[in-house]
Design a protein around this motif. Structure first.
Motif, PDB file in Angstrom:
ATOM      1  N   GLY A  81     -15.312  32.514   5.683  1.00  0.00           N
ATOM      2  CA  GLY A  81     -14.020  33.011   6.141  1.00  0.00           C
ATOM      3  C   GLY A  81     -13.245  33.660   4.997  1.00  0.00           C
ATOM      4  O   GLY A  81     -13.590  33.511   3.815  1.00  0.00           O
ATOM      5  N   HIS A  82     -12.162  34.344   5.368  1.00  0.00           N
ATOM      6  CA  HIS A  82     -11.402  35.128   4.376  1.00  0.00           C
ATOM      7  C   HIS A  82     -10.829  34.287   3.233  1.00  0.00           C
ATOM      8  O   HIS A  82     -10.758  34.729   2.096  1.00  0.00           O
ATOM      9  N   LEU A 111      -6.329  42.212  -0.210  1.00  0.00           N
ATOM     10  CA  LEU A 111      -6.305  42.059   1.253  1.00  0.00           C
ATOM     11  C   LEU A 111      -6.849  40.722   1.715  1.00  0.00           C
ATOM     12  O   LEU A 111      -6.653  40.332   2.865  1.00  0.00           O
ATOM     13  N   TRP A 112      -7.513  39.985   0.831  1.00  0.00           N
ATOM     14  CA  TRP A 112      -8.059  38.678   1.222  1.00  0.00           C
ATOM     15  C   TRP A 112      -6.979  37.604   1.252  1.00  0.00           C
ATOM     16  O   TRP A 112      -7.238  36.469   1.648  1.00  0.00           O
ATOM     17  N   SER A 136      -4.812  43.310   6.058  1.00  0.00           N
ATOM     18  CA  SER A 136      -5.242  43.596   7.432  1.00  0.00           C
ATOM     19  C   SER A 136      -6.125  42.478   7.953  1.00  0.00           C
ATOM     20  O   SER A 136      -6.793  42.637   8.971  1.00  0.00           O
ATOM     21  N   VAL A 137      -6.149  41.377   7.240  1.00  0.00           N
ATOM     22  CA  VAL A 137      -7.063  40.291   7.589  1.00  0.00           C
ATOM     23  C   VAL A 137      -6.515  39.481   8.758  1.00  0.00           C
ATOM     24  O   VAL A 137      -5.340  39.134   8.783  1.00  0.00           O
ATOM     25  N   TYR A 138      -7.368  39.220   9.756  1.00  0.00           N
ATOM     26  CA  TYR A 138      -6.961  38.379  10.883  1.00  0.00           C
ATOM     27  C   TYR A 138      -7.480  36.963  10.671  1.00  0.00           C
ATOM     28  O   TYR A 138      -8.380  36.729   9.851  1.00  0.00           O
TER      29      TYR A 138
END
Ligand code: FAD
Length: 460
Positions: free
Chosen positions: A112-113, A52-53, A76-78
């Motif tokens: 951050g992601h 998900l990252w 689902s990462v924004y």
């Protein structure tokens, strides 16, 4: 069904193991299985590792996630997402997640992601996991073949389908992809638009809109703060409010907190339980996710009931199929990566016969005891896998089974310090970390650990 490995006096064996998913859970599982001497194939439907990252601007065709035929997107990462735990607490035991002296990297304590994805991709490269991963290969069917006492996996790579046989399967497919949507009375006639936070990426499409977010999770909080600079009004409808009060939020001109939605009407109004209402353009459900294993056929030995996956011994092995089927990453409200590492070490050791599982009956008794204790404490089924305060005991139990050192105290100190910081200052806890001594403690641990990268565990 095949027999469980029995006693540790049995010879050590190598199995052929399929791992489904190359996120944090799948990557560390592959490493632990290979360290233990198993042969491993990791199936990953995405085009790179990291789960998900791996951020994508793409969203699903049905943004509320109800249509089973919709085009799906895993992450689902924004765009603005930063970790909600300090990086040091998140790292694997022998591959610290420390800041890199590289201008292309994000050195922040709560990065951050992209930084998390890069950490996981570095990890995969460092331990040669990349070579075990089949990218763009989706597992579409997993079933146990009784006659052969093996698992048959059907996978799809572009238009090519393939059937393969494995001794064991470890499911690491993540559980933040299938939206859970709250029921809103009147929604079918409501004139506005709806979506789930799974499909939220950035605030641009919400210019001058009146937005209502449902939920009081980290996502609802982050997304509301993302939206305030762009949207006309942002309203959060929350069931529980721990640290804020209902009404207009201080320091914002256009952010309100309300109790839950009572109903919505055709004219676009959204009515809250305290009698107040707004006319809104869009509702964003920040209401969590469902466990979902669309590829798995177990003849009812594993079911998902009100978000309880079960029966699972220690949230990992279904007793009737142990140790040949297992799950990594089911518990939530945890520090994820180090828990995945311990879960996968245990699975690897059980599969090789180095570690013994109790009998099927004993495992079932343990699961039933867990269910009874949850019921006695009034915990709803859907909270079965929420560990939070119970995670230290759980991780230490796993570490003990594997012969690994106990779970590090400083990780939990960071976890609790973050919760405290968040409660005291939701807006800026990530940038106002006041417990630097915990980072120093983590470094004391990390320094010796990083000198022995290839051997993170003392086997009995
Ligand atoms: P995922 O990362 O979801 O990986 C699963 C993989 O399986 C994916 O790559 C997917 O493509 C693949 N897959 C799925 N189905 C198939 C199939 N049929 N065939 C082949 N491949 C398949 N945790 C933290 O520790 N810190 C945080 O700050 C944090 N923030 C979060 C923020 C958000 C918005 C969310 C949703 C979660 C956050 N988490 C955080 C929790 C996060 O889920 C875990 O950290 C972790 O990354 C989950 O890893 P995973 O491997 O279990 O799942």
């Amino acid at each position: 069904m095949p027999q469980s490995p029995g006693h540790a006096t049995q010879p050590i064996v190598s199995r052929h193991v399929a791992v489904i998913g190359a996120g944090a859970a799948g990557l560390v599982t592959a490493r632990e299985l290979r360290r233990e001497g198993h042969s491993v194939v990791v199936f990953e439907r995405g085009d790179q590792v990291g789960g998900l990252w791996v951020y994508t601007p793409n969203v699903e065709s049905d943004q509320i996630g109800l249509d089973p035929t919709r085009t799906t997107v895993h992450s689902s990462v924004y765009h603005s997402l930063r970790t909600n735990l300090p990086r040091d607490s998140m790292g694997f035991s022998d591959y610290p997640f420390v800041a890199k002296d590289d201008p292309d990297r994000d050195p922040r304590l709560f990065p951050g992601h992209r930084e998390v994805m890069m950490y996981l991709q570095d990890f995969a490269r460092e331990f040669g996991i990349d070579e075990l991963v089949r990218l763009e290969t989706e597992v579409v069917r997993v079933r146990f073949v009784e006659e052969e006492e093996k698992w048959k996996i059907k996978s799809k790579q572009r238009h090519k389908e393939m059937d393969e046989i494995f001794d064991a399967v470890v499911v690491c497919n993540g559980h933040y992809t299938q939206p859970l949507v709250s029921h809103v009375p009147g929604i079918n006639k409501w004139s506005g638009k709806q979506m789930h936070s799974h499909n939220y990426r950035d605030p641009k499409p919400f210019q001058d809109q009146v937005v209502v977010l449902i939920g009081n999770s980290a996502s609802a909080f982050d997304i509301s703060r993302d939206l305030v600079g762009v949207a006309k009004e942002v309203h959060i409808a929350a069931r529980t409010v721990k640290c804020e009060t209902f009404g207009k939020q201080p320091a914002y001109d256009n952010l309100w907190l309300h109790p839950m939605i009572k109903n919505v009407c055709e004219d676009g109004s959204v009515h809250f339980q305290d009698g107040s209402f707004v006319i809104a353009n869009i509702i964003i459900h920040c209401t969590g996710y469902k466990y979902h294993f669309p590829f798995l056929e177990t003849n009812g030995f594993v079911i998902v009931d009100d978000n309880r996956v079960g029966p699972l011994y220690k949230h990992i092995f279904p007793p009737a199929l142990a140790p040949w089927l297992s799950f990594v990453g089911i518990p939530f409200q945890v520090i994820t990566f180090p828990m995945f590492e311990l879960q996968s070490k245990w699975i690897a050791g059980v599969l090789s016969n180095r570690i013994t599982l109790p009998s099927q009956e004993e495992m079932m008794e343990d699961v039933k005891a867990l269910y009874s204790s949850l019921e006695a404490s009034g915990t709803p089924k859907r909270e079965t896998h929420a560990l939070d305060d119970k995670q230290v005991k759980y991780n230490n139990w796993l570490a003990d089974q594997c012969g690994c050192p106990a779970y590090e105290d400083w990780r939990m100190e960071m976890y609790y310090a973050t919760i405290k910081g968040r409660l005291a200052n939701l807006e800026s806890y990530r940038d106002e970390w006041e417990t630097q001594h915990l980072v120093l403690q983590a470094y004391d641990f990390i320094k010796p650990a990083s000198n022995q990268v290839s051997d993170g565990c003392v086997f009995p």
